[in-house]
Scaffold this active site. Structure first.
Site, PDB file in Angstrom:
ATOM      1  N   ASP A  37       0.839  -1.197   0.000  1.00  0.00           N
ATOM      2  CA  ASP A  37       0.000   0.000   0.000  1.00  0.00           C
ATOM      3  C   ASP A  37       0.879   1.254   0.000  1.00  0.00           C
ATOM      4  O   ASP A  37       1.997   1.224   0.517  1.00  0.00           O
ATOM      5  CB  ASP A  37      -0.905  -0.032   1.247  1.00  0.00           C
ATOM      6  CG  ASP A  37      -2.046   0.965   1.139  1.00  0.00           C
ATOM      7  OD1 ASP A  37      -2.329   1.450   0.018  1.00  0.00           O
ATOM      8  OD2 ASP A  37      -2.653   1.269   2.176  1.00  0.00           O
ATOM      9  N   ASN A  85     -10.206  -2.618  -6.001  1.00  0.00           N
ATOM     10  CA  ASN A  85      -9.438  -1.723  -6.885  1.00  0.00           C
ATOM     11  C   ASN A  85     -10.095  -1.706  -8.253  1.00  0.00           C
ATOM     12  O   ASN A  85     -10.260  -0.660  -8.881  1.00  0.00           O
ATOM     13  CB  ASN A  85      -7.998  -2.217  -7.103  1.00  0.00           C
ATOM     14  CG  ASN A  85      -7.107  -2.137  -5.881  1.00  0.00           C
ATOM     15  OD1 ASN A  85      -6.141  -2.877  -5.769  1.00  0.00           O
ATOM     16  ND2 ASN A  85      -7.405  -1.255  -4.959  1.00  0.00           N
TER      17      ASN A  85
HETATM   18  C1  FPP Z   1      -1.623   0.467  -3.410  1.00  0.00           C
HETATM   19  O1  FPP Z   1      -1.291   1.755  -3.679  1.00  0.00           O
HETATM   20  C2  FPP Z   1      -1.207  -0.480  -4.392  1.00  0.00           C
HETATM   21  C3  FPP Z   1      -1.972  -1.057  -5.373  1.00  0.00           C
HETATM   22  C4  FPP Z   1      -3.175  -0.495  -5.976  1.00  0.00           C
HETATM   23  C5  FPP Z   1      -1.613  -2.385  -5.859  1.00  0.00           C
HETATM   24  C6  FPP Z   1      -0.157  -2.696  -5.944  1.00  0.00           C
HETATM   25  C7  FPP Z   1       0.381  -2.436  -7.262  1.00  0.00           C
HETATM   26  C8  FPP Z   1       1.693  -2.352  -7.514  1.00  0.00           C
HETATM   27  C9  FPP Z   1       2.743  -2.540  -6.487  1.00  0.00           C
HETATM   28  C10 FPP Z   1       2.155  -2.013  -8.872  1.00  0.00           C
HETATM   29  C11 FPP Z   1       2.339  -3.092  -9.848  1.00  0.00           C
HETATM   30  C12 FPP Z   1       2.400  -4.499  -9.393  1.00  0.00           C
HETATM   31  C13 FPP Z   1       2.928  -5.483 -10.135  1.00  0.00           C
HETATM   32  C14 FPP Z   1       2.858  -6.866  -9.668  1.00  0.00           C
HETATM   33  C15 FPP Z   1       3.582  -5.223 -11.414  1.00  0.00           C
HETATM   34  P1  FPP Z   1      -2.445   2.833  -3.555  1.00  0.00           P
HETATM   35  O2  FPP Z   1      -2.658   3.384  -4.921  1.00  0.00           O
HETATM   36  O3  FPP Z   1      -3.645   2.263  -2.901  1.00  0.00           O
HETATM   37  O4  FPP Z   1      -1.748   3.864  -2.609  1.00  0.00           O
HETATM   38  P2  FPP Z   1      -2.488   4.998  -1.762  1.00  0.00           P
HETATM   39  O5  FPP Z   1      -3.299   4.282  -0.700  1.00  0.00           O
HETATM   40  O6  FPP Z   1      -1.336   5.763  -1.199  1.00  0.00           O
HETATM   41  O7  FPP Z   1      -3.340   5.791  -2.713  1.00  0.00           O
END
Ligand code: FPP
Length: 277
Positions: A37, A85
Site C-alpha cells: 500500500d 481496486n
Molecule cells: C496500493 O497503492 C497499491 C496497489 C493499488 C496495488 C499494488 C500495485 C503495484 C505494487 C504495482 C504493480 C504491481 C505489479 C505486480 C507489477 P495505492 O494506490 O492504494 O496507494 P495509496 O493508498 O497511497 O493511494
C-alpha cells in the site's frame, strides 16, 4: 511444514547480509504475504501523478521478490490488485495497472527464471483483460519448472469472494458425492480455497501504516503474525523484508495455547474457590 531451501546469501547486498546475520535460519517463515500500500501517497508527496507511484511500486516488487528468492523463502504472496481496486478506481488507473502488470511480466520473465522463481496467481483472474491473461499464462508456464520461491500475485482478488468461490465448490462436491453437511471440516474448506496448495502465511506485512486487512486472505491469516510499517510500498526493499522477518522471529506464536511467562498453571482446578461478584 519445512522444505528444502536453496539459499544464495552471497547475492544479498552487504546491508541485507548484516540483517540476515541476525536471523535464525532454522526459524525463517515459510510463507510471507504482503499488502503493498502507499503507491499513490508516495507520488502525492512528490507532487507526481499516481501512475508514477505504481511504476515505482513495480520496481519494489522485483527487488523484494529477488531478496525473498535469495534467502530461499518458499512462498511470497503479494496483493497486487483487489476486486475493490477493479470496481472502485478510475478506469484510467485500472487500465494503467493492467498495462503495468503486462509489461512487468514481459520484462521480468527471464529474471524470474534466473532467480528460480515460479509465478502463480490467485483471484478471479478470468475477469482480467484477455491479453493480460495471455501474458499471465505465458509467464506461469515459462517459470513452472522453477523450484525456489513461489511468487503468487493476488489479482482481481478479494478474501470474501474467495470464500464464496470455495463454498460454491464445496457445495457442488457435497451434492455430487451425496455427503452430509454435518461432516464438513476446516480441511474441506481449505481444499477449496485458491491457496489449497500452500501453507497459511506465517507473516503478513502491510506497508504505509494502515491497520487494516482489506479483505486479504481472510481464512488463511487466522494465526498469522502481522507487521505494519509506515514505509510506503515504493520505498520498501529487500532489507525491510529481512527486518520484518527479524521482528517476526522475536515473537512467540501460541496458536491459542499458553506461552512462556503465562503464570503458573493450576494442577488441581477443582480446589479453586471461585469468587465472582
Ligand atoms: C496500493 O497503492 C497499491 C496497489 C493499488 C496495488 C499494488 C500495485 C503495484 C505494487 C504495482 C504493480 C504491481 C505489479 C505486480 C507489477 P495505492 O494506490 O492504494 O496507494 P495509496 O493508498 O497511497 O493511494
Amino acid at each position: 511444514m519445512s522444505q528444502f531451501r536453496t539459499r544464495r546469501i552471497h547475492e544479498l547486498s552487504p546491508e541485507e547480509r548484516a540483517v540476515y546475520a541476525t536471523l535464525k535460519p532454522e526459524r525463517l517463515p515459510e510463507h510471507v504475504a504482503i499488502i503493498m500500500d502507499g503507491n499513490g501517497r508516495w507520488a502525492g508527496r512528490r507532487s507526481l501523478k499516481r501512475f508514477l507511484g505504481h511504476q515505482q511500486g513495480a520496481k519494489a516488487v522485483r527487488q523484494v521478490t529477488e531478496t525473498a528468492a535469495r534467502i530461499g523463502l518458499p512462498w511470497l504472496t503479494l496483493y497486487a490488485f483487489s476486486l475493490e481496486n477493479n470496481l472502485r478506481r478510475p478506469r484510467a488507473e485500472v487500465s494503467f495497472l493492467m498495462r503495468l502488470l503486462e509489461s512487468y511480466l514481459e520484462d521480468n520473465v527471464q529474471r524470474m527464471i534466473d532467480n528460480n522463481i515460479r509465478l502463480r496467481y490467485i483471484g478471479r483472474t478470468y475477469d482480467l483483460p484477455p491479453q493480460v491473461q495471455e501474458k499471465m499464462r505465458y509467464v506461469e508456464n515459462a517459470t513452472a519448472r522453477s523450484t525456489g520461491t513461489t511468487l503468487t500475485l493476488a489479482l482481481n482478488y478479494g478474501g470474501r469472494s474467495e470464500l464464496v468461490d470455495a463454498f460454491r465448490g464445496l457445495a457442488a462436491e457435497i451434492k455430487l458425492k451425496h455427503l452430509s453437511p454435518d461432516r464438513i471440516s476446516e480441511e474441506d474448506i481449505h481444499r477449496h480455497l485458491y491457496t489449497a496448495h500452500m501453507p497459511d502465511p506465517d507473516l503478513l506485512i502491510r506497508t504505509s501504516g494502515e491497520m487494516r486487512i482489506s479483505n486479504y486472505l481472510l481464512w488463511q491469516i487466522a494465526y498469522t503474525e502481522i507487521f505494519v510499517t509506515d514505509r510506503l510500498w515504493p520505498d520498501f526493499r529487500g532489507i525491510h523484508l529481512l527486518e520484518a522477518i527479524a521482528d517476526f522471529q522475536r515473537r512467540e506464536r501460541r496458536y491459542g495455547g499458553l506461552g512462556e511467562d503465562c503464570g503458573e498453571v493450576e494442577e488441581n482446578p477443582e480446589q479453586i474457590r471461585i469468587a465472582a461478584g
